[in-house]
Design an enzyme around this catalytic site. Structure first.
Site, PDB file in Angstrom:
ATOM      1  N   ARG A  35       0.938  -1.070   0.107  1.00 36.44           N
ATOM      2  CA  ARG A  35       0.096   0.011  -0.097  1.00 36.44           C
ATOM      3  C   ARG A  35       0.826   1.218  -0.071  1.00 36.44           C
ATOM      4  NH1 ARG A  35      -1.708   3.078   4.804  1.00 36.44           N
ATOM      5  NH2 ARG A  35      -3.031   4.732   4.349  1.00 36.44           N
ATOM      6  N   ARG A  72      -9.186  20.058   6.498  1.00 35.57           N
ATOM      7  CA  ARG A  72      -7.840  20.331   7.288  1.00 35.57           C
ATOM      8  C   ARG A  72      -7.747  22.061   7.696  1.00 35.57           C
ATOM      9  NH1 ARG A  72      -4.154  16.344   7.622  1.00 35.57           N
ATOM     10  NH2 ARG A  72      -4.672  14.524   6.416  1.00 35.57           N
ATOM     11  N   LYS A 221     -12.877   3.371   1.523  1.00 31.42           N
ATOM     12  CA  LYS A 221     -12.514   3.392   2.900  1.00 31.42           C
ATOM     13  C   LYS A 221     -13.699   4.136   3.562  1.00 31.42           C
ATOM     14  CE  LYS A 221      -8.349   4.873   3.686  1.00 31.42           C
ATOM     15  NZ  LYS A 221      -7.090   5.783   3.700  1.00 31.42           N
ATOM     16  N   THR A 279      -5.718   0.415  10.502  1.00 26.55           N
ATOM     17  CA  THR A 279      -5.266   1.209  11.589  1.00 26.55           C
ATOM     18  C   THR A 279      -4.878   0.587  12.812  1.00 26.55           C
ATOM     19  OG1 THR A 279      -6.977   2.910  10.579  1.00 26.55           O
ATOM     20  CG2 THR A 279      -5.857   3.595  12.325  1.00 26.55           C
TER      21      THR A 279
END
Length: 492
Positions: A35, A72, A221, A279
Site C-alpha cells: 500500500r 484540514r 475507505k 489502523t
C-alpha cells in the site's frame, strides 16, 4: 502458498526505505499487498515504490490511497512557529479558505471555502484525531464562533472531523485526480479512496478510470458517519471495502467501533466484496519488537470475523520493526486459522445479489463438497478473477488455487481470502490443460499423491463464458486425461 495462511496482509510502504531487499523481506514474512499512502509521498516517490516492488515480484499487487474529500486546518502563520497553544475555554473564529490563508490565534482557517454554511451552532469540531475539540457557539454568514472544549497545541494541516454533519466536499480533489491518473499509467491495481460518503464518490473515481479504459479496482475507505449511513450502496458500488478505524474512531464513540466493524465485515462477505481492517493493528511495534496482548487480540478478532485482509500502516512505513510486524501478523493469522471449530465454511449464508448467478452457485457447491469429501484443493481458471472472488466469499477451509490468464487478475486475487493466484501466460484452447499448471504449483509445496481429490470449477465455453461446471476427480485421473489430451493434440 508456502505461507499457509488464508488471511492476507497489506503493508504500507514508504519510498525512503523501499529497497528490493526490504520488499523481499516483507514478502517472505507474509506480505501480500503493498500500500502507498498518497498523503505522504510524491508521484516520483510512488513511482519508485511500484518499480521496486515489481522488480522483486511482478505478481505483488499495489494499492494507493487517495487523500479524499477531507477538511484540514490551513498552515499556521510564521510568527507562531510550529504551533499555537490553546487552553480550554479559549474563543476563536473559524472561517473557510481556499487554503491560502494562514491560521492565527484569533482565526482558524479551514481548507473548505463553504464550511461556515454547512456547520450548525452546537456542532463539535474535532482536530488532529480528537486531540483538540471545538464547539460552535454562534455563527454569522462568514464565520463560526467557537470555544475550545479541549485545548492543546494546534499544528499546520491537521485533519478536522465534524461528527454527524454533512459537509459539501468534492468527491475527487485535484490532487486525487492527479494520483488516480498517475496510478492508471503506472501499473497499480487498487485505488483506496478515502472518506467515501456515498456511491457518488465511487462513481467520480470510476468515471476517471473508465475514461482511460483502466481495470483498476476501487476500495472504499469507510471513515465517517456518512459512509456508515450509506454503507449498503457503497458496498454495492465498490470492488472492496477498507474499515479505516482511525478517523472512524474519532467520529464514533470508541465502544461502538467493534460492532460497527463486525457489521461491515458481515455485509462485505455476503456481497462477495473483499474487506480490509486497518489502523493501529500492531501500533506498539512501531517502536517495540513485540506487540501488546491487546493488539494480538485485536488482530485475532478481525481474523475470527473472517476478514479478507488486515493492514499495517506506520508499523511498516516508518516503524523500527517492519519485518517483525509482518511476521507477527502472519503468525497470528496462521495460529487463529487453526481453530477448525470456528472456521467452518459459510455455505448457508444468504448471498447478496448472487442467488441466481451460476458462478456463485457453483462456487457454493465446490465449497460444500469440500466439507463432505476429503478434497485437498479447489482449482479454477479465471480471466477476470470473479470466480476466485466468489469462492473466497464462502470462506472454505481448503486452499483455492486460481490459474489466471492476466497479471492484473492474479494481483487482485492476492487480496481475497484463501486464494493462491498463479499466472498462466498462454491460454490454451482446451478447458483442462490449466490443471497441469495448478498441479505443478501444488506439487512444489505439498507433494500430491495419486489418490488426492481436487474440486475443479471450470467452464465449457472459454474464459469469457464464465464457470459452468464443478468436477471432482483424483490426481491420477486428471493426469491421465491431460496426457491423453496432449497425445491427441500431437497426433492431430
Amino acid at each position: 502458498m508456502h505461507r499457509a495462511k488464508k488471511t492476507k496482509i497489506v503493508a504500507t510502504m514508504s519510498d525512503f526505505r523501499c529497497t528490493e531487499q526490504f520488499v523481499q523481506q516483507l514478502f517472505e514474512a507474509g506480505m501480500d499487498v503493498v500500500r502507498i499512502n498518497s498523503a505522504h509521498v510524491t508521484e516520483e516517490g510512488a513511482t519508485r515504490i511500484v518499480e521496486t516492488v515489481h522488480r522483486v515480484n511482478p505478481a505483488i499487487p499495489v494499492m494507493i490511497d487517495t487523500k479524499g474529500p477531507e477538511i484540514r486546518v490551513t498552515t499556521i502563520a510564521d510568527e507562531y512557529g510550529n504551533s499555537i497553544r490553546f487552553a480550554d475555554g479559549d474563543r476563536v473564529v473559524v472561517r473557510g479558505s481556499d487554503g491560502s490563508d494562514f491560521t492565527t490565534r484569533k482565526t482558524i482557517f479551514m481548507n473548505v471555502p463553504s464550511i461556515v454554511g454547512d456547520i450548525p451552532v452546537g456542532a463539535r469540531m474535532l482536530i488532529a484525531d480528537g486531540e483538540l475539540e471545538l464547539r460552535v457557539v454562534g455563527k454569522t454568514d462568514s464565520e463560526l464562533e467557537c470555544e475550545f472544549m479541549v485545548g492543546g497545541a494546534l499544528r499546520s494541516r491537521k485533519s478536522v472531523n465534524v461528527p454527524g454533519v454533512s459537509i459539501d466536499l468534492p468527491s475527487v480533489t485535484d490532487k486525487d485526480r492527479r494520483f488516480i491518473e498517475w496510478a492508471i499509467s503506472h501499473d497499480v491495481d487498487f485505488i483506496a479512496h478515502s472518506f467515501v460518503r456515498s456511491a457518488r464518490d465511487i462513481r467520480a473515481v470510476q468515471e476517471i478510470l473508465d475514461a482511460h479504459d483502466s481495470p483498476i479496482k476501487i476500495i472504499s475507505k469507510i471513515e465517517n458517519q456518512e459512509g456508515l449511513d450509506h454503507i449498503d450502496e457503497i458496498i454495492e458500488a465498490s470492488y472492496g471495502i477498507m474499515v479505516a478505524r482511525g478517523d472512524l474512531g474519532v467520529e464514533l464513540p470508541a465502544e461502538q467501533i467493534p460492532n460497527t466493524q463486525r457489521r461491515i465485515v458481515e455485509k462485505c462477505i455476503a456481497a462477495k466484496r473483499p474487506v480490509i481492517i486497518a489502523t493501529q493493528m500492531l501500533y506498539s511495534m512501531v517502536h517495540s519488537p513485540r506487540p501488546t496482548r491487546a493488539e494480538v487480540s485485536d488482530v485475532a478478532s478481525a481474523i475470527y470475523e473472517r476478514v479478507d485482509a488486515v493492514m499495517l500502516s506506520d508499523e511498516t512505513a516508518m516503524g523500527d520493526f517492519p519485518v517483525e510486524s509482518v511476521s507477527t501478523m502472519a503468525r497470528i493469522a496462521r495460529e487463529i486459522e487453526r481453530d477448525e471449530n470456528h472456521f467452518k465454511p459459510m455455505i448457508d449464508m444468504d448471498m447478496v445479489s448472487v442467488n441466481h448467478e451460476i458462478t456463485a452457485q457453483l462456487a457454493r457447491s465446490a465449497v460444500r463438497a469440500c466439507t463432505n469429501l476429503p478434497i485437498r484443493y479447489v482449482v479454477l481458471d479465471t480471466k477476470t478473477g470473479r470466480t476466485g472472488r466468489y469462492l473466497a466469499a464462502f470462506r472454505g477451509r481448503k486452499t483455492v488455487v486460481a490459474v489466471c490468464y492476466r497479471l492484473h487478475a492474479q494481483r487482485i486475487l492476492a487480496l481475497s481470502y484463501g486464494v493462491v493466484p498463479i499466472l498462466r501466460n498462454q491460454q490454451l484452447g482446451d478447458r483442462y490443460h490449466f490443471l497441469v499448471d495448478a498441479l505443478e504449483l501444488i506439487d512444489q509445496h505439498w507433494q500430491l499423491s495419486e489418490s488426492d481429490l481436487l474440486a475443479i470449477v471450470g467452464g465449457s465455453f472459454g474464459p469469457d463464458g464464465g464457470a459452468s461446471y464443478v468436477e471432482i476427480a483424483d490426481v491420477k485421473n486428471i493426469r491421465m486425461r491431460n496426457e491423453q489430451i496432449a497425445a491427441h493434440t500431437v497426433e492431430g
